[in-house]
Enzyme design. Sequence first.
Site, PDB file in Angstrom:
ATOM      1  N   CYS A 219      -1.619 -14.151   9.560  1.00  0.00           N
ATOM      2  CA  CYS A 219      -2.249 -15.453   9.306  1.00  0.00           C
ATOM      3  C   CYS A 219      -3.738 -15.276   9.536  1.00  0.00           C
ATOM      4  CB  CYS A 219      -1.743 -16.492  10.290  1.00  0.00           C
ATOM      5  SG  CYS A 219       0.045 -16.676  10.288  1.00  0.00           S
TER       6      CYS A 219
ATOM      7  N   ARG B 240      -5.049 -13.524   3.889  1.00  0.00           N
ATOM      8  CA  ARG B 240      -4.147 -13.225   5.005  1.00  0.00           C
ATOM      9  C   ARG B 240      -2.889 -14.103   5.007  1.00  0.00           C
ATOM     10  NH1 ARG B 240      -6.493 -10.270   8.942  1.00  0.00           N
ATOM     11  NH2 ARG B 240      -4.969 -11.028  10.448  1.00  0.00           N
TER      12      ARG B 240
ATOM     13  N   TRP C 228       0.842 -17.579   7.048  1.00  0.00           N
ATOM     14  CA  TRP C 228       1.789 -16.775   6.282  1.00  0.00           C
ATOM     15  C   TRP C 228       3.055 -16.807   7.112  1.00  0.00           C
ATOM     16  CZ3 TRP C 228       4.891 -12.526   5.978  1.00  0.00           C
ATOM     17  CH2 TRP C 228       5.171 -12.090   4.675  1.00  0.00           C
TER      18      TRP C 228
ATOM     19  N   ASN D 159      -2.195 -16.134  15.488  1.00  0.00           N
ATOM     20  CA  ASN D 159      -1.813 -15.114  14.521  1.00  0.00           C
ATOM     21  C   ASN D 159      -1.042 -14.057  15.297  1.00  0.00           C
ATOM     22  OD1 ASN D 159      -3.717 -12.411  13.027  1.00  0.00           O
ATOM     23  ND2 ASN D 159      -1.679 -13.088  12.551  1.00  0.00           N
ATOM     24  N   GLY D 160       0.212 -13.821  14.911  1.00  0.00           N
ATOM     25  CA  GLY D 160       1.019 -12.823  15.625  1.00  0.00           C
ATOM     26  C   GLY D 160       2.415 -13.353  15.871  1.00  0.00           C
TER      27      GLY D 160
ATOM     28  N   GLU E 128       9.317   7.732  -5.847  1.00  0.00           N
ATOM     29  CA  GLU E 128       8.284   6.757  -5.477  1.00  0.00           C
ATOM     30  C   GLU E 128       6.884   7.360  -5.634  1.00  0.00           C
ATOM     31  OE1 GLU E 128       8.104   3.733  -5.156  1.00  0.00           O
ATOM     32  OE2 GLU E 128       6.366   3.281  -3.922  1.00  0.00           O
TER      33      GLU E 128
ATOM     34  N   LYS F 130       4.013   5.755  -8.044  1.00  0.00           N
ATOM     35  CA  LYS F 130       2.676   5.384  -7.564  1.00  0.00           C
ATOM     36  C   LYS F 130       1.615   5.982  -8.474  1.00  0.00           C
ATOM     37  CE  LYS F 130       3.275   2.729  -5.579  1.00  0.00           C
ATOM     38  NZ  LYS F 130       4.467   2.089  -5.145  1.00  0.00           N
TER      39      LYS F 130
ATOM     40  N   GLU G  91       1.589   4.371 -12.135  1.00  0.00           N
ATOM     41  CA  GLU G  91       1.181   2.977 -12.302  1.00  0.00           C
ATOM     42  C   GLU G  91      -0.305   2.742 -12.053  1.00  0.00           C
ATOM     43  OE1 GLU G  91       3.163   0.139  -9.724  1.00  0.00           O
ATOM     44  OE2 GLU G  91       3.168   1.564  -8.089  1.00  0.00           O
TER      45      GLU G  91
ATOM     46  N   HIS H 234      18.138  22.416 -14.404  1.00  0.00           N
ATOM     47  CA  HIS H 234      18.980  21.904 -15.484  1.00  0.00           C
ATOM     48  C   HIS H 234      18.144  21.244 -16.580  1.00  0.00           C
ATOM     49  CE1 HIS H 234      22.527  22.851 -13.165  1.00  0.00           C
ATOM     50  NE2 HIS H 234      21.947  22.288 -12.112  1.00  0.00           N
TER      51      HIS H 234
ATOM     52  N   LYS I 112       1.910  -8.378  -9.881  1.00  0.00           N
ATOM     53  CA  LYS I 112       2.481  -8.168  -8.544  1.00  0.00           C
ATOM     54  C   LYS I 112       3.903  -8.726  -8.475  1.00  0.00           C
ATOM     55  CE  LYS I 112       2.214  -6.884  -4.266  1.00  0.00           C
ATOM     56  NZ  LYS I 112       2.434  -5.443  -4.098  1.00  0.00           N
TER      57      LYS I 112
HETATM   58  C1  F6R Z   1       5.493  -0.618  -7.695  1.00  0.00           C
HETATM   59  C2  F6R Z   1       5.736  -2.026  -7.675  1.00  0.00           C
HETATM   60  C3  F6R Z   1       6.859  -2.561  -8.496  1.00  0.00           C
HETATM   61  C4  F6R Z   1       7.717  -3.485  -7.628  1.00  0.00           C
HETATM   62  C5  F6R Z   1       8.805  -4.158  -8.474  1.00  0.00           C
HETATM   63  C6  F6R Z   1       9.725  -5.000  -7.630  1.00  0.00           C
HETATM   64  O1  F6R Z   1       4.406  -0.280  -6.894  1.00  0.00           O
HETATM   65  O2  F6R Z   1       5.073  -2.756  -6.983  1.00  0.00           O
HETATM   66  O3  F6R Z   1       7.625  -1.545  -9.036  1.00  0.00           O
HETATM   67  O4  F6R Z   1       8.286  -2.715  -6.615  1.00  0.00           O
HETATM   68  O5  F6R Z   1       8.197  -4.964  -9.443  1.00  0.00           O
HETATM   69  O6  F6R Z   1       9.031  -6.011  -6.988  1.00  0.00           O
HETATM   70  P1  F6R Z   1       9.672  -6.779  -5.767  1.00  0.00           P
HETATM   71  O7  F6R Z   1       9.854  -5.818  -4.671  1.00  0.00           O
HETATM   72  O8  F6R Z   1       8.702  -7.875  -5.451  1.00  0.00           O
HETATM   73  O9  F6R Z   1      10.991  -7.318  -6.245  1.00  0.00           O
END
Ligand code: F6R
Length: 603
Positions: A2, A27, A76, A102-103, A476, A480, A483, A499, A598
Amino acid sequence: MCGIVGYIGKRNAVPILLYGLQRLEYRGYDSAGIAVLEKEGTKIIVEKQVGKIKDLHEYLWNKKIEGNVGIAHTRWATHGPPTIENAHPHLSQRGTIAIVHNGIIENYLELKESLEKKGFRFSSETDTEVIAHLIEDEYEKDLLNTVLKVTKKLEGAYALGIISTYEPDKLIGVRKGSPLIVGVGKDENLIASDIPAVLEYTKDIIPLDDNEIAVLTAKDVKLLDFQGKQKEKKILHVTWDISIAEKSGFKHFMQKEIHEQPRTIADTITGFSSQDIEKIFSKLKDISRITVVACGTSFHAGLVGKFWIEKYAKIPVEVDYASEFRYRDYIVDDKTLIFGISQSGETADTRFAMLDAKKKGAKTLALVNVVGSSLSRESDFVLYTYCGPEIGVAATKTFTAQLVVLYLFALKLAEYRGLISEKEFDQKYRNLLHLPTVVESILKEEKEIKNIAYNYTKADDFLFLARGLNYPIALEGALKLKEISYIHAEGYPAGEMKHGPIALIDENMPVVFIAPKDSLYEKTLSNIQEVKARKGKIISIATKGDKVVKDLSDETIYIPKTKDELYPIVSIVPLQLLSYHIATFLGKDVDQPRNLAKTVTVE
Ligand code: F6R
């Protein structure tokens, strides 16, 4: 996570507090509020709104509230959903104390119980309200001494802002585990969670350390430790431009979030047991199988979780892309658990997969980061990661926190199924506590990783290879990189390389191996040798001191030794940094990569 801000001086506190909140909105942004001491100092006015700061701003527009001392908060949600009652500031029973926090106060239930016995009534579900009542209950002629006494009763992490009608000429800030700074002005002083909140009024800052208290009047700032001993600290003059300061000095939110991981991992470890463990695990102990449904990074976390759950809880686990699962004729019954993992809790495919399975009779459990999100409301049970808002589109800190929860989930389920003892759970729980330090030490190697990144900015393709528990980390790591840098990358189980993918390897192909000294180390070593024989460029993530891997590799990034089963939680961190630096060298918009959002609320 927060944001808090406080003001004491000659001006009207309200616009100053609102400005501060706006700078702290990153935040948290599910509710906000202010508390201002009326001019005579006899009454505290509190105003709150659910939603963003602009909603509070609009609401206050015609209210004409004035006062020279005040505190404010943007929330938050952690304890209790985002409602007006749960929004901060919180007032003590007789309205003499207002507090922003906050905490997390870990022992709040205990404190609440004893306050209730004394007749205190609670108007929120938060852990914060206990602090306001405690100060009121303990007050004896001296606010500072009372706050010192109360800090001794609080367990957990907190940054606090406190005002009181008892001593209306004071604003008190307290820090233990959550950030707080003092802004030193001329005839006015401020406190805040982060520097941007005060930059408009002063660039003279004193960052508080843990276990420190600041007592502010309009003219003066006094600093003390928790024993009440006065301290002298240097004032820091910042020359920051506001847009950089919002990222706390980091160039991008992604970089900042990578660096937040020691804290978010620690918060998630401690946050796990503050959840409704008995309710969740007593109802889940008799399930006969689990299907994890998730997308992207959350799907990769599920793949690691499968290893831990099968190993400890001895329940078969399938991991499926939510977008695939929901469109096939899957089989579930009331002994099936559908475990949805989602940072946002809003991903459409994951939500609808869970809703559909629930309709067909399965039990549903959500693991989310965003409190109050759709998935958390729609599922039978919820577990949380404690990361605060993740702003960079590429998931980083929420991934490592998801892994922490999955590990603890596997162990707790095993304990409830009688497969491990409480003592064994505690032992393994304690093993996790060194992870923040391990991650911290990897982050210190950033410069080295950045130098490595520079050498690979011209690559068109990457392979990421690993075995066992670390195989999902290869996936993963590849995600990273693609993307945020738009370089093509593929993750594979290292044993699968021969293979097919081995055909891709030549002197232009960087191959990233995650090769810690675990039980599959020798097998991974053979795969490294196979790549070397074909002149591939080898970048290895290896356990500190491993000369064998170093000698075979073109580049080696060392990670500290940890328990075999915990390597995935730390081995992803150098890969996050590697991708980040390759992408920034290429001038990409790492926080908002092209075509991505996001939260993916479309199917
Ligand atoms: C990768 C990324 C996306 C999310 C995916 C699922 O860095 O951010 O692949 O992981 O869109 O999103 P959530 O976890 O919000 O369901």
